[in-house]
Design an enzyme around this catalytic site. Sequence first.
Site: not given
Length: 459
Positions: A250, A214, A171, A281
Site C-alpha cells: 500500500h 502476509n 500482520e 494500491d
Amino acid sequence: MSMTHLTLCRRLPRTIAVLVAAATLPVSAASATALTATAHAAEAADTLGSAAAGKGRYFGTAVAANHLGESAYAATLDREFTSVTPENEMKWDAVEGSRGTFTFGAADQIVNHARSQGMDVRGHTLVWHSQLPSWVGGLGAADLRTAMNNHISRVMDHYKGQVHSWDVVNEAFQDGGSGARRSSPFQDKLGNGFIEEAFRTARAADPAAKLCYNDYNTDGVNAKSNAVYAMVKDFKSRGVPIDCVGFQSHFNSASPVPADYRANLQRFADLGVDVQITELDIEGSGTAQADSYADVVDACLAVDRCTGITVWGVTDKYSWRSGGTPLLFDGDYNKKPAYDAVLTSLGGDGGGEPGGGTASCTATYTRTADWSGGYNGQVTITAGSEPISSWTTTVTVSSPQRVSATWNTTATWDGGGDVMTARPSWNGSLAAGASTSFGFTVTKNGSDAAPAVGTCTAS
C-alpha cells in the site's frame, strides 16, 4: 478444482482456461445450476490477466461479493483478472461470528464466480488480530488454541482444492523499529509459537495449497521486514511449512515504493519461498501514479519467484482509500494511465476502450426440467457491449449421457458424441446486450452430472 487444474488455467489462454474451469465445477443435481463463460473474439494479450499470464504470473484483484451484481464491476473483473481475493468475506468475523457456527455464503459467491471464469482464488485470511469476533478474545489459552486450529481446519477444508494460496497468518509484527510481535489474543495467550502452529495446522488441512505469511510496511528492508525475514529463515531451516510471503504494498506520497523493493523481494525468494504482491494500491494520479505502478510490476517480473500481483480492488469508487484514487480503473471503470503503464510493463499490446473494441458474448446454462431418465437444459447467449452477427459455444456432457434433441441451434458433434458445438440456426444477430437461447434434452443413462458450457465466441 485440483491444483493441477489451477496450474493449467494459469498457463492456458483465457478462453481455454474458462472451459477447463467449467468442466471441473462440482456436479449439481439442482435445477438452479448455472455456469457462465465469457470470451472475446480475437483475444490477445490486451488485458492485465492475459499479459501477466504471458510472463508466467497471475494478475488478481480483491473482490467484494456485494458488488458482483453490478454489471460494469463484474464485466471489468471477468475481462481483466485471473485471480481473486475475497476482500472481507473469508475473515474470521465473516465466517465464524459465533463459535463453531460457520457461514460461507458470501465467500462461496466469490469463489463460485471466480471458478466459473477460470480464475484462481487467494484465501484471505485465517489468523489475524483484526476483524476478530469478540468471543475469540475472551477465551483462555487452551480454548483459544483449540478454536484457532479448528477455525483453520474447518475453513480450509471447506475450500480444499479451490484456493491456490492462503494468507495463514496476517500482520503479526509491530510497526516501527523494534521488530517485535504485535499484541493480539494469539500472541498474548499462545506466545511466539502460534504462527508455527497455525502453519502446521494449515498444511494438514490442505497439503496442496500454498501457505503464506502476509504483512504491510515490509516492502523495503527495515526492522519489520527483517523480523519477518528471520522468522521465514527459521521456519525453512526447521521444516515448518511455509511456501510464500505476501507483501501488501500500500503506497502513497508519504510512503512511496522503496528503492530497495526489488532487492527485498529477492532476498525472501532466496530463502526458498515464493513472493506475492497481495494488496497493491498506490494513491495518486497521472504519470506519477503510473510510474509507481510500473516500478512494482517491473520488480515482480525481475524476481523469478514473484508469482503474481493482486491489486486491492477493481475501481477507485469502492477502494478502502477511495479519496486517494489508488487503483487502475476510475469510478466509471475507465482505464487510467496507471493501467496502461502496468499493461506495458507486462508486455501487453493495449486494448483501447474497455472490451478492446471486439465483439463478445456470454453463454449461461440452466436446467429447466428434470425427470428420472433425463433433463432439459437451456443456454442463453447474451451479446456484450457491441452488436454481434453470430456466435458459437460448446456443451460437453459426461458419458454415458447423450443429447437426444436440440432446438433453436445448429449442432455438430465430436467423434465421441460428448461435445456439442452449437451455432445459431436463425438467431445469430443480436443487438448490444440482447439475448437469445437454445435448448437440448439429455438422456441421463444413469448419470445426473451437469454439462459443461464452454466459452461463447462472437463475431
